[in-house]
Design a protein around this motif. Structure first.
Motif, PDB file in Angstrom:
ATOM      1  N   VAL A  39       0.924  12.180   7.888  1.00 57.69           N
ATOM      2  CA  VAL A  39       0.926  10.885   7.205  1.00 57.69           C
ATOM      3  C   VAL A  39       0.565   9.824   8.236  1.00 57.69           C
ATOM      4  CG1 VAL A  39       2.251   9.244   5.836  1.00 57.69           C
ATOM      5  CG2 VAL A  39       2.702  11.707   5.615  1.00 57.69           C
ATOM      6  N   ALA A  41      -0.587   5.860   9.171  1.00 56.04           N
ATOM      7  CA  ALA A  41      -0.717   4.454   8.806  1.00 56.04           C
ATOM      8  C   ALA A  41      -2.023   3.916   9.358  1.00 56.04           C
ATOM      9  CB  ALA A  41       0.461   3.654   9.347  1.00 56.04           C
ATOM     10  N   LYS A  78      -2.949  12.337   5.209  1.00 53.32           N
ATOM     11  CA  LYS A  78      -2.548  11.501   4.079  1.00 53.32           C
ATOM     12  C   LYS A  78      -2.453  10.062   4.566  1.00 53.32           C
ATOM     13  CE  LYS A  78       1.211  10.624   0.789  1.00 53.32           C
ATOM     14  NZ  LYS A  78       2.554  11.046   0.330  1.00 53.32           N
ATOM     15  N   PRO A  79      -3.411   9.207   4.183  1.00 53.21           N
ATOM     16  CA  PRO A  79      -3.377   7.818   4.653  1.00 53.21           C
ATOM     17  C   PRO A  79      -2.403   6.958   3.866  1.00 53.21           C
ATOM     18  CG  PRO A  79      -5.297   8.151   3.274  1.00 53.21           C
ATOM     19  CD  PRO A  79      -4.616   9.494   3.386  1.00 53.21           C
ATOM     20  N   VAL A  80      -1.755   6.050   4.547  1.00 50.69           N
ATOM     21  CA  VAL A  80      -0.949   5.013   3.921  1.00 50.69           C
ATOM     22  C   VAL A  80      -1.330   3.690   4.573  1.00 50.69           C
ATOM     23  CG1 VAL A  80       0.979   6.504   3.300  1.00 50.69           C
ATOM     24  CG2 VAL A  80       0.961   5.420   5.550  1.00 50.69           C
ATOM     25  N   THR A  81      -1.133   2.600   3.853  1.00 47.34           N
ATOM     26  CA  THR A  81      -1.545   1.290   4.369  1.00 47.34           C
ATOM     27  C   THR A  81      -0.388   0.293   4.322  1.00 47.34           C
ATOM     28  OG1 THR A  81      -2.419   0.718   2.177  1.00 47.34           O
ATOM     29  CG2 THR A  81      -3.975   1.625   3.784  1.00 47.34           C
ATOM     30  N   PRO A  82       0.661   0.550   5.089  1.00 43.12           N
ATOM     31  CA  PRO A  82       1.767  -0.412   5.133  1.00 43.12           C
ATOM     32  C   PRO A  82       1.323  -1.708   5.795  1.00 43.12           C
ATOM     33  CG  PRO A  82       2.026   1.233   6.850  1.00 43.12           C
ATOM     34  CD  PRO A  82       0.870   1.672   6.012  1.00 43.12           C
ATOM     35  N   GLN A  87       4.006  -1.711  10.775  1.00 40.41           N
ATOM     36  CA  GLN A  87       3.477  -0.740  11.732  1.00 40.41           C
ATOM     37  C   GLN A  87       3.896  -1.084  13.154  1.00 40.41           C
ATOM     38  OE1 GLN A  87      -0.661   0.497  11.288  1.00 40.41           O
ATOM     39  NE2 GLN A  87      -0.720  -0.382   9.239  1.00 40.41           N
ATOM     40  N   TRP A  92      10.033   3.697  12.240  1.00 42.68           N
ATOM     41  CA  TRP A  92       9.371   4.033  10.980  1.00 42.68           C
ATOM     42  C   TRP A  92      10.222   4.924  10.083  1.00 42.68           C
ATOM     43  CZ3 TRP A  92       4.304   5.751  13.844  1.00 42.68           C
ATOM     44  CH2 TRP A  92       3.669   4.622  14.379  1.00 42.68           C
ATOM     45  N   ARG A  95       8.600   7.462   7.606  1.00 43.16           N
ATOM     46  CA  ARG A  95       7.748   7.046   6.490  1.00 43.16           C
ATOM     47  C   ARG A  95       6.282   7.398   6.761  1.00 43.16           C
ATOM     48  NH1 ARG A  95       9.268   0.923   6.308  1.00 43.16           N
ATOM     49  NH2 ARG A  95       9.572   1.397   8.535  1.00 43.16           N
ATOM     50  N   TRP A  96       5.882   7.366   7.996  1.00 41.91           N
ATOM     51  CA  TRP A  96       4.584   7.871   8.433  1.00 41.91           C
ATOM     52  C   TRP A  96       4.750   8.401   9.848  1.00 41.91           C
ATOM     53  CZ3 TRP A  96       5.418   2.788   6.893  1.00 41.91           C
ATOM     54  CH2 TRP A  96       5.506   1.832   7.917  1.00 41.91           C
TER      55      TRP A  96
END
Length: 278
Positions: A39, A41, A78-82, A87, A92, A95-96
Motif C-alpha cells: 500500500v 501513498a 495498491k495506491p492511496v492518496t492521503p 504523509q 501511519w 494505513r499505508w
C-alpha cells in the motif's frame, strides 16, 4: 524540457540516509509479504509525477516507481492518496506501507519518518501567469502573493526555513520574500487559481520544473520565471523504525538505479534523466 543544467549543478552530491531505528523489527515487511500487497501513498494532480489520466487511472513517474518496487517485493501495488500533511506527519499506523510522493527529506520530517532511498532530483521554480510581463526574476515577486503546496518543502522555502536532511545539497539562497503565502493541497489547485489571471487570486506559484512544464504543455497560460531556486533530492519515505523494511527498499532502489530502470522511467515521464547525480 529545459533540464540540461541539472546534472552540472548536482555534480559531486552524495547523500546520507538517517540512521534506522529498530522499534518495528520487520513489521511492515512482514505485512507486505503476508498480504502480497504494497500500500503506497502518493499524490494526485501533479502531472507528470502523479495524476489521474483519461481512463481515471492513477499514473505518472512516482506511481510507476512504486509499482516497480512492489513488483520486486513480489507484491501488487495498491495506491492511496492521503493528504500530504498526513504523509509527512508519520505515525501511519499501518494505513499505508510506503510513500512514493517526491518527498524532500528534511530534518524535521526525519524525526518521524525514515528515508531509505533518494530516487531522483528536481529543480524548483516560480511560475506566473503569461499575461504578466514585469516579473523577470524571483525578487520581482517580493511582497506579492505566492502559492505553494501546504506542509511541503516549497512552503518551507517561502518561509525561509527549508533544511534538507542530506549531505551535499547545492547551496541556495532565499531569493523571494512573499507578502503573503497561500497554501494549497496540491500544485494543481494552486495552478487553478493562477490561471484565473495575473494577480486575480495569486501572483505566482512555487512548483517544480517537471510539473510546471507539463502544465504549460497542456495549455495552462503560464511561464516560468528566472532560474531554479533550489535543487531538491527526493526520497522514498517509510514510517519510522522498521530497519528490515528500509533495508529492502534501499536494496531495491539501488538495483533499479543500477539496471537502468529509474533512468528509463525518468526519460519516459520527464524527457531527461533526473535520477542520478551526474
Amino acid at each position: 524540457m529545459g533540464f540540461h543544467k541539472t546534472g552540472m549543478l548536482l555534480a559531486g552530491i552524495t547523500f546520507a540516509i538517517m540512521p534506522l531505528a529498530n522499534g518495528m523489527a520487520g513489521e511492515t515487511l512482514d505485512r507486505v509479504m503476508e498480504t502480497k500487497t504494497l500500500v503506497g501513498a502518493t499524490a494526485d494532480g501533479y502531472p507528470p509525477v502523479a495524476f489521474t489520466d483519461e481512463n481515471n487511472e492513477l499514473t505518472g513517474f512516482d506511481v510507476e516507481v512504486a509499482r516497480e518496487i512492489a513488483k520486486r517485493l513480489g507484491a501488487e501495488f495498491k495506491p492511496v492518496t492521503p493528504a500530504w500533511e498526513a504523509q509527512v506527519a508519520g505515525r501511519w499506523a499501518g494505513r499505508w506501507d510506503i510513500a512514493v510522493g517526491s518527498m524532500t527529506p528534511t530534518t524535521a520530517r526525519a524525526e518521524v519518518l525514515d528515508f531509505p532511498a533518494i530516487y531522483y532530483y528536481t529543480p524548483a521554480i516560480l511560475v506566473v501567469h503569461k499575461d504578466n510581463t514585469t516579473y523577470q526574476s524571483a525578487s520581482d515577486l517580493d511582497g506579492k502573493v505566492v502559492g505553494a503546496c501546504a506542509a511541503c518543502s516549497y512552503e518551507d522555502y517561502l518561509r525561509k526555513n527549508l533544511v534538507m536532511d542530506v549531505e551535499g545539497v547545492p547551496p541556495f539562497d532565499y531569493e523571494v520574500t512573499p507578502g503573503r503565502i497561500q497554501t494549497y493541497e496540491s500544485d494543481g489547485m494552486a495552478f487553478d487559481d493562477l490561471r484565473l489571471g495575473d494577480g486575480v487570486r495569486i501572483d505566482a506559484v512555487l512548483s517544480n520544473v517537471p510539473t510546471a512544464t507539463a502544465a504549460i504543455e497542456n495549455g495552462m497560460p503560464f511561464r516560468m520565471v528566472g532560474e531554479p531556486l533550489v535543487y531538491e533530492p527526493l526520497a522514498i519515505a517509510t514510517d519510522k523504525g522498521d530497519a528490515e523494511f528500509n533495508a529492502k527498499i534501499t536494496e531495491i532502489v539501488d538495483a533499479m538505479r543500477a539496471d537502468g530502470t529509474l533512468s528509463a522511467l525518468s526519460e519516459k515521464w520527464f524527457g531527461v534523466d533526473l535520477t542520478a547525480v551526474k
